[in-house]
Design a protein around this motif. Structure first.
Motif, PDB file in Angstrom:
ATOM      1  N   LYS A  39       0.849  -1.189   0.000  1.00  0.00           N
ATOM      2  CA  LYS A  39       0.000   0.000   0.000  1.00  0.00           C
ATOM      3  C   LYS A  39       0.887   1.242   0.000  1.00  0.00           C
ATOM      4  N   LEU A  40       1.188   1.738  -1.190  1.00  0.00           N
ATOM      5  CA  LEU A  40       2.033   2.910  -1.306  1.00  0.00           C
ATOM      6  C   LEU A  40       1.314   4.185  -0.899  1.00  0.00           C
ATOM      7  N   ASP A  41      -0.016   4.163  -0.822  1.00  0.00           N
ATOM      8  CA  ASP A  41      -0.736   5.373  -0.461  1.00  0.00           C
ATOM      9  C   ASP A  41      -0.469   5.792   0.980  1.00  0.00           C
ATOM     10  N   LEU A  42       0.128   4.913   1.776  1.00  0.00           N
ATOM     11  CA  LEU A  42       0.522   5.287   3.130  1.00  0.00           C
ATOM     12  C   LEU A  42       1.766   6.170   3.138  1.00  0.00           C
ATOM     13  N   PHE A  43       2.569   6.092   2.078  1.00  0.00           N
ATOM     14  CA  PHE A  43       3.824   6.838   2.006  1.00  0.00           C
ATOM     15  C   PHE A  43       3.810   7.932   0.942  1.00  0.00           C
ATOM     16  N   ILE A  44       2.956   7.795  -0.049  1.00  0.00           N
ATOM     17  CA  ILE A  44       2.930   8.710  -1.188  1.00  0.00           C
ATOM     18  C   ILE A  44       1.558   9.386  -1.244  1.00  0.00           C
ATOM     19  N   ARG A  45       1.547  10.672  -1.559  1.00  0.00           N
ATOM     20  CA  ARG A  45       0.279  11.393  -1.639  1.00  0.00           C
ATOM     21  C   ARG A  45      -0.613  10.876  -2.755  1.00  0.00           C
TER      22      ARG A  45
END
Length: 85
Positions: A39-45
């Motif tokens: 889940k990259l949305d935890l680190f990237i906007r």
């Protein structure tokens, strides 16, 4: 006889290079597949943006490179063990 040895050495280096390329591409592909679950949305906007996709690709390349290097080193080390006995 010297020419035959040279041809064998060049052929062996070519096969080794081809195996390295194939293993690297397979490991990058497996890393890409495995990172799909992250889940990259935890680190990237904006993980769906071009920058987010590029970061995903770069992470897959870096991870795949390290895995491929480990596998190729392990293969090389296992071939060296026969000289121990």
């Amino acid at each position: 006889m010297d020419s035959n040895l040279k041809n064998n050495l060049v052929g062996s280096m070519g096969v080794s290079g081809l195996i390295s390329i194939i293993v690297s591409l397979i490991c990058i592909g497996l890393s890409w597949w495995a990172l799909q679950n992250l889940k990259l949305d935890l680190f990237i906007r904006f993980p769906k943006s071009a920058q987010g996709k590029l970061l995903h690709l770069l992470l897959a390349i870096v991870l795949g490179h390290f895995v491929a290097k480990f596998l190729l080193d392990y293969l090389s080390w296992s071939q060296m063990v026969k000289y121990m006995f």
